[in-house]
Design a protein around this motif. Structure first.
Motif, PDB file in Angstrom:
ATOM      1  N   ILE A  65      31.657  39.755  26.385  1.00 13.33           N
ATOM      2  CA  ILE A  65      32.575  40.139  27.456  1.00 13.33           C
ATOM      3  C   ILE A  65      32.978  38.912  28.275  1.00 13.33           C
ATOM      4  O   ILE A  65      34.139  38.768  28.667  1.00 13.33           O
ATOM      5  CB  ILE A  65      31.924  41.204  28.366  1.00 13.33           C
ATOM      6  CG1 ILE A  65      31.729  42.507  27.589  1.00 13.33           C
ATOM      7  CG2 ILE A  65      32.789  41.454  29.608  1.00 13.33           C
ATOM      8  CD1 ILE A  65      30.995  43.585  28.377  1.00 13.33           C
ATOM      9  N   LEU A  66      32.010  38.010  28.515  1.00 13.16           N
ATOM     10  CA  LEU A  66      32.293  36.797  29.284  1.00 13.16           C
ATOM     11  C   LEU A  66      33.386  35.962  28.620  1.00 13.16           C
ATOM     12  O   LEU A  66      34.348  35.530  29.266  1.00 13.16           O
ATOM     13  CB  LEU A  66      31.019  35.968  29.437  1.00 13.16           C
ATOM     14  CG  LEU A  66      31.167  34.640  30.197  1.00 13.16           C
ATOM     15  CD1 LEU A  66      31.452  34.905  31.669  1.00 13.16           C
ATOM     16  CD2 LEU A  66      29.907  33.787  30.034  1.00 13.16           C
ATOM     17  N   THR A  67      33.259  35.740  27.315  1.00  7.11           N
ATOM     18  CA  THR A  67      34.256  34.953  26.594  1.00  7.11           C
ATOM     19  C   THR A  67      35.614  35.652  26.618  1.00  7.11           C
ATOM     20  O   THR A  67      36.652  35.030  26.877  1.00  7.11           O
ATOM     21  CB  THR A  67      33.812  34.719  25.143  1.00  7.11           C
ATOM     22  OG1 THR A  67      32.574  34.011  25.129  1.00  7.11           O
ATOM     23  CG2 THR A  67      34.856  33.916  24.374  1.00  7.11           C
ATOM     24  N   ALA A  68      35.617  36.956  26.356  1.00  5.54           N
ATOM     25  CA  ALA A  68      36.865  37.717  26.385  1.00  5.54           C
ATOM     26  C   ALA A  68      37.471  37.717  27.784  1.00  5.54           C
ATOM     27  O   ALA A  68      38.695  37.729  27.946  1.00  5.54           O
ATOM     28  CB  ALA A  68      36.609  39.153  25.914  1.00  5.54           C
ATOM     29  N   ASN A  69      36.608  37.685  28.804  1.00  3.85           N
ATOM     30  CA  ASN A  69      37.080  37.666  30.181  1.00  3.85           C
ATOM     31  C   ASN A  69      37.842  36.389  30.478  1.00  3.85           C
ATOM     32  O   ASN A  69      38.907  36.421  31.115  1.00  3.85           O
ATOM     33  CB  ASN A  69      35.894  37.823  31.126  1.00  3.85           C
ATOM     34  CG  ASN A  69      36.301  37.979  32.578  1.00  3.85           C
ATOM     35  OD1 ASN A  69      35.797  37.283  33.453  1.00  3.85           O
ATOM     36  ND2 ASN A  69      37.207  38.897  32.861  1.00  3.85           N
ATOM     37  N   PHE A  70      37.331  35.253  30.018  1.00  2.00           N
ATOM     38  CA  PHE A  70      38.037  34.003  30.271  1.00  2.00           C
ATOM     39  C   PHE A  70      39.280  33.880  29.399  1.00  2.00           C
ATOM     40  O   PHE A  70      40.261  33.234  29.810  1.00  2.00           O
ATOM     41  CB  PHE A  70      37.097  32.809  30.116  1.00  2.00           C
ATOM     42  CG  PHE A  70      36.377  32.510  31.395  1.00  2.00           C
ATOM     43  CD1 PHE A  70      36.886  31.605  32.309  1.00  2.00           C
ATOM     44  CD2 PHE A  70      35.204  33.183  31.719  1.00  2.00           C
ATOM     45  CE1 PHE A  70      36.241  31.349  33.511  1.00  2.00           C
ATOM     46  CE2 PHE A  70      34.552  32.955  32.918  1.00  2.00           C
ATOM     47  CZ  PHE A  70      35.076  32.033  33.825  1.00  2.00           C
ATOM     48  N   GLU A  71      39.282  34.496  28.242  1.00  2.00           N
ATOM     49  CA  GLU A  71      40.522  34.580  27.474  1.00  2.00           C
ATOM     50  C   GLU A  71      41.569  35.347  28.286  1.00  2.00           C
ATOM     51  O   GLU A  71      42.754  35.000  28.305  1.00  2.00           O
ATOM     52  CB  GLU A  71      40.277  35.273  26.139  1.00  2.00           C
ATOM     53  CG  GLU A  71      39.481  34.446  25.157  1.00  2.00           C
ATOM     54  CD  GLU A  71      39.253  35.165  23.840  1.00  2.00           C
ATOM     55  OE1 GLU A  71      38.897  34.492  22.846  1.00  2.00           O
ATOM     56  OE2 GLU A  71      39.433  36.402  23.792  1.00  2.00           O
ATOM     57  N   SER A  72      41.113  36.379  28.977  1.00  2.00           N
ATOM     58  CA  SER A  72      41.999  37.175  29.824  1.00  2.00           C
ATOM     59  C   SER A  72      42.485  36.367  31.028  1.00  2.00           C
ATOM     60  O   SER A  72      43.608  36.560  31.497  1.00  2.00           O
ATOM     61  CB  SER A  72      41.266  38.438  30.290  1.00  2.00           C
ATOM     62  OG  SER A  72      42.153  39.389  30.817  1.00  2.00           O
ATOM     63  N   VAL A  73      41.649  35.476  31.532  1.00  2.63           N
ATOM     64  CA  VAL A  73      42.065  34.583  32.617  1.00  2.63           C
ATOM     65  C   VAL A  73      43.255  33.739  32.159  1.00  2.63           C
ATOM     66  O   VAL A  73      44.239  33.564  32.896  1.00  2.63           O
ATOM     67  CB  VAL A  73      40.901  33.677  33.061  1.00  2.63           C
ATOM     68  CG1 VAL A  73      41.406  32.570  33.991  1.00  2.63           C
ATOM     69  CG2 VAL A  73      39.827  34.492  33.765  1.00  2.63           C
ATOM     70  N   GLY A  74      43.178  33.224  30.943  1.00  5.93           N
ATOM     71  CA  GLY A  74      44.291  32.437  30.414  1.00  5.93           C
ATOM     72  C   GLY A  74      45.542  33.279  30.239  1.00  5.93           C
ATOM     73  O   GLY A  74      46.658  32.832  30.561  1.00  5.93           O
ATOM     74  N   CYS A  75      45.373  34.506  29.754  1.00  3.68           N
ATOM     75  CA  CYS A  75      46.521  35.409  29.596  1.00  3.68           C
ATOM     76  C   CYS A  75      47.159  35.714  30.940  1.00  3.68           C
ATOM     77  O   CYS A  75      48.379  35.886  31.044  1.00  3.68           O
ATOM     78  CB  CYS A  75      46.083  36.705  28.922  1.00  3.68           C
ATOM     79  SG  CYS A  75      45.612  36.525  27.178  1.00  3.68           S
ATOM     80  N   ALA A  76      46.329  35.780  31.988  1.00  6.18           N
ATOM     81  CA  ALA A  76      46.827  36.107  33.326  1.00  6.18           C
ATOM     82  C   ALA A  76      47.821  35.062  33.837  1.00  6.18           C
ATOM     83  O   ALA A  76      48.710  35.385  34.632  1.00  6.18           O
ATOM     84  CB  ALA A  76      45.664  36.243  34.297  1.00  6.18           C
ATOM     85  N   VAL A  77      47.676  33.821  33.399  1.00  5.84           N
ATOM     86  CA  VAL A  77      48.638  32.790  33.791  1.00  5.84           C
ATOM     87  C   VAL A  77      50.024  33.164  33.301  1.00  5.84           C
ATOM     88  O   VAL A  77      51.014  33.133  34.050  1.00  5.84           O
ATOM     89  CB  VAL A  77      48.219  31.418  33.235  1.00  5.84           C
ATOM     90  CG1 VAL A  77      49.298  30.370  33.523  1.00  5.84           C
ATOM     91  CG2 VAL A  77      46.875  30.978  33.814  1.00  5.84           C
ATOM     92  N   PHE A  78      50.112  33.559  32.037  1.00  6.31           N
ATOM     93  CA  PHE A  78      51.391  33.957  31.464  1.00  6.31           C
ATOM     94  C   PHE A  78      51.866  35.279  32.073  1.00  6.31           C
ATOM     95  O   PHE A  78      53.068  35.474  32.298  1.00  6.31           O
ATOM     96  CB  PHE A  78      51.273  34.083  29.948  1.00  6.31           C
ATOM     97  CG  PHE A  78      51.129  32.763  29.246  1.00  6.31           C
ATOM     98  CD1 PHE A  78      52.242  32.048  28.844  1.00  6.31           C
ATOM     99  CD2 PHE A  78      49.877  32.218  29.021  1.00  6.31           C
ATOM    100  CE1 PHE A  78      52.115  30.818  28.216  1.00  6.31           C
ATOM    101  CE2 PHE A  78      49.732  30.990  28.394  1.00  6.31           C
ATOM    102  CZ  PHE A  78      50.848  30.284  27.988  1.00  6.31           C
ATOM    103  N   GLU A  79      50.934  36.182  32.343  1.00  6.19           N
ATOM    104  CA  GLU A  79      51.307  37.476  32.920  1.00  6.19           C
ATOM    105  C   GLU A  79      51.856  37.335  34.326  1.00  6.19           C
ATOM    106  O   GLU A  79      52.732  38.099  34.746  1.00  6.19           O
ATOM    107  CB  GLU A  79      50.104  38.417  32.876  1.00  6.19           C
ATOM    108  CG  GLU A  79      49.790  38.871  31.461  1.00  6.19           C
ATOM    109  CD  GLU A  79      48.390  39.422  31.281  1.00  6.19           C
ATOM    110  OE1 GLU A  79      48.139  40.004  30.210  1.00  6.19           O
ATOM    111  OE2 GLU A  79      47.555  39.261  32.178  1.00  6.19           O
ATOM    112  N   THR A  80      51.378  36.334  35.062  1.00  9.01           N
ATOM    113  CA  THR A  80      51.950  36.049  36.369  1.00  9.01           C
ATOM    114  C   THR A  80      53.403  35.621  36.223  1.00  9.01           C
ATOM    115  O   THR A  80      54.284  36.069  36.966  1.00  9.01           O
ATOM    116  CB  THR A  80      51.143  34.954  37.086  1.00  9.01           C
ATOM    117  OG1 THR A  80      49.816  35.429  37.322  1.00  9.01           O
ATOM    118  CG2 THR A  80      51.790  34.566  38.411  1.00  9.01           C
ATOM    119  N   GLY A  81      53.655  34.768  35.230  1.00  7.32           N
ATOM    120  CA  GLY A  81      55.032  34.346  34.964  1.00  7.32           C
ATOM    121  C   GLY A  81      55.912  35.517  34.559  1.00  7.32           C
ATOM    122  O   GLY A  81      57.066  35.620  34.988  1.00  7.32           O
TER     123      GLY A  81
END
Length: 311
Positions: A85-101
């Motif tokens: 879950i931790l690894t997937a969570n940080f993958e989601s952090v990276g996705c959030a950058v694009f989702e903000t855009g």
């Protein structure tokens, strides 16, 4: 730059924002605009996951915080599952950058193409009965999309923390108001009450640890004494207001905007009982996609007297 306590609405561009000290900010925003405009959604998610994995090497203190949060919140899982879950969570952090855009720059038609709305009948019922809507949300990593997507169905009002950087403040207000009315400073309680009394939908996320002020200690996941603010019940007590849980979940082919039925018997007038009720709703939503929650925040940092610091 926004003044604390005031509402923020889209404003005309100011030449002061072109001062050289903001060059790096404009460069970053321009790059983000270019990527989210040109790349298809799946490519953005691919790059986002890679960026998130890279961030684990850089943001080591945040990795430590997230790991500790998962240990505290989900002790029933074994270490291997929490690490997944931790690894997937940080993958989601990276996705959030694009989702903000996406949330800030995409036109409505493109946003609609990746949004599946569920529970809009609850919004229709509230509007038909002339009720204000307290949108009980949480700090999912998809939170920028959440308010934008809800606004596609019915423009509302967002609660936010103004940015001290003038360019970033300009960008977030412009972006968050693409499909919504305006933003209310999180310190502006009167502004929140006014929005609800006028029958607006007010986006509100009370799940972070904001300290002991105006908070009670109640269960949240496996932590029996988690500091939880009492503001949710205060807002829900506004006359003719319904509380609608509202979350955005990332799925295989896009996003699900989940608008749940109004909370019943809420608030009851007891701070502890009401805080427990709102925490239970938020916890249930997080369990739908725990890897998409903002675990890198010190959610359990405030402790009651006699309980040691958890980090």
């Amino acid at each position: 730059m926004a003044i604390a306590g005031q509402d923020s609405r889209p404003s005309s561009f100011s030449l002061a924002l072109l001062h050289p000290r903001y060059a790096v900010n404009w460069l970053g925003l321009s790059l983000l605009w270019l990527l989210v405009t040109l790349l298809p959604w799946r490519a953005q998610m691919l790059f986002g996951r890679a960026l998130g994995r890279l961030s684990m090497r850089v943001l080591k203190s945040r990795v430590k915080i997230a790991r500790r949060n998962l240990e505290l919140a989900l002790p029933e899982l074994d270490e291997a599952e929490r690490e997944r879950i931790l690894t997937a969570n940080f993958e989601s952090v990276g996705c959030a950058v694009f989702e903000t855009g996406m949330a800030w720059f995409w036109p409505d038609w493109r946003m609609r193409a990746i949004t599946r709305m569920e529970g809009t009948e609850h919004v229709d019922a509230a509007v038909a009965n002339h009720k204000g809507m307290l949108l009980l949300s949480a700090h999912f990593l998809t939170l920028e999309l959440n308010a934008r997507q809800f606004g596609l169905y019915r423009p509302g009002v967002g609660v936010y923390r103004p940015n001290t950087n003038a360019v970033l403040e300009y960008a977030q207000v412009e972006g968050r108001c693409r499909s919504n009315k305006y933003l209310v400073d999180r310190l502006n309680i009167k502004g929140m009450l006014k929005a609800l009394r006028q029958g607006d939908a007010l986006w509100y996320a009370p799940d972070h640890d904001y300290g002991s002020h105006a908070s009670v200690f109640v269960p949240f996941f496996a932590v029996e004494q988690a500091a939880t603010i009492t503001g949710t019940a205060t807002l829900a007590r506004v006359k003719n207001t319904v509380t609608l849980p509202c979350f955005t979940i990332r799925e295989k082919n896009g996003y699900r905007l989940l608008i749940q039925a109004p909370m019943t018997n809420f608030p009851v007038g007891d701070d502890i009982a009401d805080a427990i009720a709102s925490n239970q709703v938020i916890e249930a939503a997080i369990r739908l996609a725990p890897e998409q929650y903002m675990w890198l925040h010190r959610r359990f940092k405030t402790t009651p007297e006699g309980v040691p610091y958890r980090y």
